[in-house]
Design a protein around this motif. Sequence first.
Motif, PDB file in Angstrom:
ATOM      1  N   HIS A 175       0.816  -1.214   0.000  1.00  0.00           N
ATOM      2  CA  HIS A 175       0.000   0.000   0.000  1.00  0.00           C
ATOM      3  C   HIS A 175       0.850   1.266   0.000  1.00  0.00           C
ATOM      4  O   HIS A 175       0.482   2.261  -0.614  1.00  0.00           O
ATOM      5  CB  HIS A 175      -0.941   0.001   1.209  1.00  0.00           C
ATOM      6  CG  HIS A 175      -2.026  -1.019   1.111  1.00  0.00           C
ATOM      7  ND1 HIS A 175      -2.776  -1.427   2.174  1.00  0.00           N
ATOM      8  CD2 HIS A 175      -2.481  -1.732   0.038  1.00  0.00           C
ATOM      9  CE1 HIS A 175      -3.657  -2.334   1.785  1.00  0.00           C
ATOM     10  NE2 HIS A 175      -3.486  -2.538   0.492  1.00  0.00           N
ATOM     11  N   GLU A 176       2.006   1.230   0.676  1.00  0.00           N
ATOM     12  CA  GLU A 176       2.822   2.441   0.758  1.00  0.00           C
ATOM     13  C   GLU A 176       4.263   2.192   0.322  1.00  0.00           C
ATOM     14  O   GLU A 176       5.129   3.037   0.541  1.00  0.00           O
ATOM     15  CB  GLU A 176       2.784   3.002   2.182  1.00  0.00           C
ATOM     16  CG  GLU A 176       1.387   3.438   2.604  1.00  0.00           C
ATOM     17  CD  GLU A 176       1.351   4.073   3.980  1.00  0.00           C
ATOM     18  OE1 GLU A 176       2.430   4.257   4.583  1.00  0.00           O
ATOM     19  OE2 GLU A 176       0.256   4.390   4.456  1.00  0.00           O
ATOM     20  N   SER A 177       4.529   1.077  -0.305  1.00  0.00           N
ATOM     21  CA  SER A 177       5.875   0.769  -0.767  1.00  0.00           C
ATOM     22  C   SER A 177       5.780  -0.276  -1.869  1.00  0.00           C
ATOM     23  O   SER A 177       4.688  -0.606  -2.344  1.00  0.00           O
ATOM     24  CB  SER A 177       6.734   0.262   0.398  1.00  0.00           C
ATOM     25  OG  SER A 177       8.075   0.065   0.001  1.00  0.00           O
ATOM     26  N   VAL A 178       6.938  -0.770  -2.276  1.00  0.00           N
ATOM     27  CA  VAL A 178       7.006  -1.830  -3.289  1.00  0.00           C
ATOM     28  C   VAL A 178       8.019  -2.858  -2.816  1.00  0.00           C
ATOM     29  O   VAL A 178       8.765  -2.642  -1.852  1.00  0.00           O
ATOM     30  CB  VAL A 178       7.411  -1.283  -4.674  1.00  0.00           C
ATOM     31  CG1 VAL A 178       6.372  -0.306  -5.200  1.00  0.00           C
ATOM     32  CG2 VAL A 178       8.796  -0.623  -4.626  1.00  0.00           C
ATOM     33  N   THR A 224      12.736  -4.039 -14.123  1.00  0.00           N
ATOM     34  CA  THR A 224      11.686  -5.022 -14.372  1.00  0.00           C
ATOM     35  C   THR A 224      10.489  -4.767 -13.471  1.00  0.00           C
ATOM     36  O   THR A 224       9.326  -4.841 -13.903  1.00  0.00           O
ATOM     37  CB  THR A 224      12.221  -6.450 -14.141  1.00  0.00           C
ATOM     38  OG1 THR A 224      13.290  -6.698 -15.047  1.00  0.00           O
ATOM     39  CG2 THR A 224      11.142  -7.488 -14.355  1.00  0.00           C
ATOM     40  N   LEU A 225      10.757  -4.453 -12.201  1.00  0.00           N
ATOM     41  CA  LEU A 225       9.670  -4.171 -11.271  1.00  0.00           C
ATOM     42  C   LEU A 225       8.879  -2.942 -11.710  1.00  0.00           C
ATOM     43  O   LEU A 225       7.640  -2.910 -11.595  1.00  0.00           O
ATOM     44  CB  LEU A 225      10.220  -3.971  -9.855  1.00  0.00           C
ATOM     45  CG  LEU A 225       9.176  -3.685  -8.776  1.00  0.00           C
ATOM     46  CD1 LEU A 225       8.192  -4.845  -8.643  1.00  0.00           C
ATOM     47  CD2 LEU A 225       9.847  -3.406  -7.432  1.00  0.00           C
ATOM     48  N   TYR A 226       9.565  -1.933 -12.217  1.00  0.00           N
ATOM     49  CA  TYR A 226       8.873  -0.735 -12.694  1.00  0.00           C
ATOM     50  C   TYR A 226       7.860  -1.099 -13.778  1.00  0.00           C
ATOM     51  O   TYR A 226       6.704  -0.641 -13.748  1.00  0.00           O
ATOM     52  CB  TYR A 226       9.889   0.277 -13.245  1.00  0.00           C
ATOM     53  CG  TYR A 226       9.251   1.543 -13.771  1.00  0.00           C
ATOM     54  CD1 TYR A 226       8.952   2.592 -12.914  1.00  0.00           C
ATOM     55  CD2 TYR A 226       8.947   1.685 -15.128  1.00  0.00           C
ATOM     56  CE1 TYR A 226       8.352   3.751 -13.395  1.00  0.00           C
ATOM     57  CE2 TYR A 226       8.352   2.835 -15.608  1.00  0.00           C
ATOM     58  CZ  TYR A 226       8.061   3.863 -14.732  1.00  0.00           C
ATOM     59  OH  TYR A 226       7.454   5.001 -15.211  1.00  0.00           O
ATOM     60  N   GLU A 227       8.265  -1.923 -14.727  1.00  0.00           N
ATOM     61  CA  GLU A 227       7.359  -2.325 -15.798  1.00  0.00           C
ATOM     62  C   GLU A 227       6.207  -3.170 -15.254  1.00  0.00           C
ATOM     63  O   GLU A 227       5.052  -3.038 -15.703  1.00  0.00           O
ATOM     64  CB  GLU A 227       8.120  -3.109 -16.871  1.00  0.00           C
ATOM     65  CG  GLU A 227       9.246  -2.322 -17.540  1.00  0.00           C
ATOM     66  CD  GLU A 227       8.769  -1.046 -18.215  1.00  0.00           C
ATOM     67  OE1 GLU A 227       7.594  -0.990 -18.641  1.00  0.00           O
ATOM     68  OE2 GLU A 227       9.579  -0.092 -18.309  1.00  0.00           O
ATOM     69  N   SER A 228       6.480  -4.021 -14.287  1.00  0.00           N
ATOM     70  CA  SER A 228       5.423  -4.829 -13.680  1.00  0.00           C
ATOM     71  C   SER A 228       4.381  -3.945 -12.999  1.00  0.00           C
ATOM     72  O   SER A 228       3.171  -4.193 -13.095  1.00  0.00           O
ATOM     73  CB  SER A 228       6.022  -5.796 -12.657  1.00  0.00           C
ATOM     74  OG  SER A 228       6.846  -6.756 -13.280  1.00  0.00           O
ATOM     75  N   LEU A 245       5.205   5.025  -6.635  1.00  0.00           N
ATOM     76  CA  LEU A 245       4.459   4.965  -7.894  1.00  0.00           C
ATOM     77  C   LEU A 245       4.499   6.291  -8.649  1.00  0.00           C
ATOM     78  O   LEU A 245       4.144   6.332  -9.828  1.00  0.00           O
ATOM     79  CB  LEU A 245       3.005   4.557  -7.625  1.00  0.00           C
ATOM     80  CG  LEU A 245       2.828   3.223  -6.903  1.00  0.00           C
ATOM     81  CD1 LEU A 245       1.352   2.915  -6.702  1.00  0.00           C
ATOM     82  CD2 LEU A 245       3.511   2.095  -7.666  1.00  0.00           C
ATOM     83  N   GLY A 246       4.927   7.357  -7.988  1.00  0.00           N
ATOM     84  CA  GLY A 246       5.001   8.656  -8.642  1.00  0.00           C
ATOM     85  C   GLY A 246       6.341   8.943  -9.297  1.00  0.00           C
ATOM     86  O   GLY A 246       6.509   9.977  -9.955  1.00  0.00           O
TER      87      GLY A 246
END
Length: 370
Positions: A248-251, A273-277, A317-318
């Motif tokens: 919810h507040e991180s990755v 890769t995580l960014y694209e996911s 996410l920003g």
Amino acid sequence: MQEITPEELSAQLRNGDGGPLVLDIRHEADFEDWHIPDSINVDVYDELTDDPEQAKDALSDLPRDDRVVTVCAAGVVSETATEVLQELDYDAVTLTDGMNGWSRVHRYAEVPADIDGTLIQVARPGKGCLSHVLVSGGEAVVFDPSHYLDEYEAIVEEYDADLVGVFDTHAHADHVSGAAELADHHGVPYYLHPKDALAIDATPAEDGQTVTVGSLDIEVIHTPGHSEGSVSFDIDGAALITGDTLFHESVGRVELGVEAGIEDSDVEQNAATLYESLQRLLARPDDALVLPAHDPGSPEPPVSATLAEVKDWNDDLGRDREEFVRELAADIPDHPPNFERVKRTNVGQESVPSDELAELELGPNNCAAE
């Protein structure tokens, strides 16, 4: 020696009527790393070990209105703390197995999802872990179960359902999965992406695949980055089981598989890769509930938020792609305890005796990027 079980303590703390005073006597650094919410720390571990009389001054200042529950790592030194407190005329008991016992506690509640069925969230407050049970049309599946299988067996029985499948979002690094064993007990498929099923027998959970449970469709979304085989599950467009990909507040952090020696990629590649996911998940409906596999602190189920809310809350996410990769590649928090062995166990490369599992997992999960 009078004791209180972790389950009894959990129930008393959940009642909201004040409950007992939880006294953690471990070293301050251990307490700061991982503790029962609202507990207090009086660092008298060394005194209690060397000469319990030396701990009396520090323990004499505790309030006397409530029962005191003493806590240490495994419930041994805290027994001495309880004896000292009783000598000082406190009403004191020891938490059975200490933080190790607290790690076993599970709580569950229904998630308010708009689906033709019931979604139950199972929280493990001592680990910050979240797993889920989906029931529809008399059938049930379990996502990301711990190795305490009785907790899930009881839920499936309570909802009068037949277990038809068990899913892992990925090969976890903070706790040993019970998914393969649970599936084997029931003779049903165990779903795991091939990239994480390195040496374990699993039914492939691959991108675009759909599994039907009752009247509900579960779509597999390959969302690598935290691990090469990380997937998320879209339940009828109403809920997203995101594992350790999106919190919810991180990755999810991106170096664990690399440092455990089970991935050939590097941290920067994983971050990209995580960014694209994440972009794939962000394209899903804003009103879908995001249900990760972890929540900070001691989660009280149900822990959920809409994707729109997560977009507002989650600073990761920003970021644009370049900033995202740079920040995650540079952000290496403390590792989950024993994460290499836990990872190797969950991909099938190592077998841990059942009597060692609890100690192997002892400690915080630390699977989110900070």
